[in-house]
Design an enzyme around this catalytic site. Sequence first.
Site, PDB file in Angstrom:
ATOM      1  N   GLN A   1       0.828  -1.199   0.000  1.00 52.68           N
ATOM      2  CA  GLN A   1       0.000   0.000   0.000  1.00 52.68           C
ATOM      3  C   GLN A   1       0.865   1.252   0.000  1.00 52.68           C
ATOM      4  O   GLN A   1       1.829   1.356   0.755  1.00 52.68           O
ATOM      5  CB  GLN A   1      -0.930  -0.005   1.212  1.00 52.68           C
ATOM      6  CG  GLN A   1      -2.007   1.063   1.147  1.00 52.68           C
ATOM      7  CD  GLN A   1      -3.033   0.900   2.251  1.00 52.68           C
ATOM      8  OE1 GLN A   1      -3.094  -0.121   2.927  1.00 52.68           O
ATOM      9  NE2 GLN A   1      -3.849   1.930   2.449  1.00 52.68           N
TER      10      GLN A   1
ATOM     11  N   SER B   1       4.466  -5.955   3.287  1.00 50.51           N
ATOM     12  CA  SER B   1       3.166  -6.001   3.954  1.00 50.51           C
ATOM     13  C   SER B   1       2.128  -6.654   3.038  1.00 50.51           C
ATOM     14  O   SER B   1       2.143  -7.865   2.854  1.00 50.51           O
ATOM     15  CB  SER B   1       2.750  -4.604   4.403  1.00 50.51           C
ATOM     16  OG  SER B   1       1.631  -4.661   5.251  1.00 50.51           O
ATOM     17  N   LEU B   2       1.237  -5.884   2.445  1.00 52.58           N
ATOM     18  CA  LEU B   2       0.276  -6.421   1.480  1.00 52.58           C
ATOM     19  C   LEU B   2       0.968  -7.302   0.435  1.00 52.58           C
ATOM     20  O   LEU B   2       0.450  -8.348   0.031  1.00 52.58           O
ATOM     21  CB  LEU B   2      -0.439  -5.265   0.777  1.00 52.58           C
ATOM     22  CG  LEU B   2      -1.063  -5.584  -0.588  1.00 52.58           C
ATOM     23  CD1 LEU B   2      -2.289  -6.440  -0.417  1.00 52.58           C
ATOM     24  CD2 LEU B   2      -1.346  -4.325  -1.366  1.00 52.58           C
TER      25      LEU B   2
ATOM     26  N   ARG C   1      -8.846  -8.197   4.123  1.00 49.19           N
ATOM     27  CA  ARG C   1      -7.791  -7.545   4.906  1.00 49.19           C
ATOM     28  C   ARG C   1      -7.938  -6.028   4.852  1.00 49.19           C
ATOM     29  O   ARG C   1      -7.862  -5.343   5.874  1.00 49.19           O
ATOM     30  CB  ARG C   1      -6.417  -7.964   4.365  1.00 49.19           C
ATOM     31  CG  ARG C   1      -5.207  -7.390   5.101  1.00 49.19           C
ATOM     32  CD  ARG C   1      -3.943  -7.887   4.398  1.00 49.19           C
ATOM     33  NE  ARG C   1      -2.709  -7.567   5.114  1.00 49.19           N
ATOM     34  CZ  ARG C   1      -1.958  -6.488   4.878  1.00 49.19           C
ATOM     35  NH1 ARG C   1      -2.344  -5.608   3.965  1.00 49.19           N
ATOM     36  NH2 ARG C   1      -0.849  -6.294   5.563  1.00 49.19           N
TER      37      ARG C   1
ATOM     38  N   HIS D   1       0.095  -1.972  11.557  1.00 52.20           N
ATOM     39  CA  HIS D   1       1.201  -2.740  12.141  1.00 52.20           C
ATOM     40  C   HIS D   1       1.460  -2.399  13.610  1.00 52.20           C
ATOM     41  O   HIS D   1       2.602  -2.330  14.060  1.00 52.20           O
ATOM     42  CB  HIS D   1       2.467  -2.585  11.291  1.00 52.20           C
ATOM     43  CG  HIS D   1       2.269  -3.126   9.898  1.00 52.20           C
ATOM     44  ND1 HIS D   1       2.147  -4.466   9.635  1.00 52.20           N
ATOM     45  CD2 HIS D   1       2.126  -2.499   8.711  1.00 52.20           C
ATOM     46  CE1 HIS D   1       1.943  -4.643   8.336  1.00 52.20           C
ATOM     47  NE2 HIS D   1       1.915  -3.467   7.765  1.00 52.20           N
TER      48      HIS D   1
ATOM     49  N   GLN E   1       0.509 -10.453  11.083  1.00 48.80           N
ATOM     50  CA  GLN E   1       1.260  -9.460  10.314  1.00 48.80           C
ATOM     51  C   GLN E   1       0.702  -8.044  10.466  1.00 48.80           C
ATOM     52  O   GLN E   1       1.452  -7.071  10.529  1.00 48.80           O
ATOM     53  CB  GLN E   1       1.267  -9.872   8.833  1.00 48.80           C
ATOM     54  CG  GLN E   1       2.204  -9.080   7.945  1.00 48.80           C
ATOM     55  CD  GLN E   1       1.581  -8.828   6.577  1.00 48.80           C
ATOM     56  OE1 GLN E   1       0.481  -8.306   6.473  1.00 48.80           O
ATOM     57  NE2 GLN E   1       2.296  -9.202   5.542  1.00 48.80           N
TER      58      GLN E   1
END
Length: 359
Positions: free
Chosen positions: A63, A148-149, A173, A261, A310
Amino acid sequence: MSCSSSLILPSISSNGFRRFSPLKLDKSRVFMSSISVGSRIAAVDDALFTDYKPTNAFLFPGQGAQAVGMGAEAQKVPAAAELYKRANEIMGFDLLDICINGPKEKLDSTVLSQPAIYVTSLAAVEILRAREGGQQIIDSVDVTCGLSLGEYTALAFTGAFSFEDGLKLVKLRGEAMQDAADAAKSAMVSIIGLDSEKVQKLCDAANEEVDEANKVQIANFLCPGNYAVSGGVKGIEAVEAKAKSFKARMTVRLAVAGAFHTSFMNPAVSRLEAALGATEIRTPRIPVISNVDAQPHADPDTIKKILASQVTSPVQWETTMKTLLSKGLKKSYELGPGKVIAGIVKRMDRGAEIENIGA
């Protein structure tokens, strides 16, 4: 050269993909995976990829990499264009139209940017496959990861789950993270020009001035000189106010829904756990490096647990890149929108070879 100040949060058919030859399992580290009930499942050693030796890597953005116009190039390659058609059926609207035409505010939203980047990044794989020598490059890739993503994209690329199942997970998500962000006043800011130790001290100083609900922490270890801090809005404001006294070059408030996060995302975890529990996940055909611990995992149940945790765990991208480079990585490919990952890699090793494959 500095890496981007943007936050990066985060089945292609496996036909033609090179497969790893069977490896001997250390039975002391083997445990049963429970993908299906009532059938005998082969034991999976989660440490299967521990001694991986990277040569060529696929790196997938997260992202923050989205941009209006992405996906246009993919329409010239039938296999890439087909991914958007399949995505539209799952999303229930024309995702490609938003990718190409915006508006930017809509594309930038967490619920849309995450699936849009996932699809566009996998479309970039198909663009590469269609070019001369592209399949040979794909066959040469022996490690992958995503920011991440992008970890979901990397797992889809390795056949850990189907394109459709991955998109459903990413859609949920994004929705779960947006809902968690809406439940509390939180934010993120990039700190530019400090090492991680000084950013931690900056966070400690800010936390002395705010209550528990506004505490902050490092949420994204991007690269030397660029770390993202997440937390309550008052804590983030305290970080911004104190940054110059800690000799930060600048701070950049990130255009994201909230404190990704960190524990602010706890409400998203149970929803992700339920969705992951209902999804068939297989052992990746090559190592996928986790954002949570910068290690590859082979056991499907472990991968599910890692993906659920995560969203509340700091992204260990700096450690991941340092490890790949120290293990002898020769060339990387950034697949998808933007060139942020290339900037990070070059920041860490100016001589590193990395190629961008957009869509």
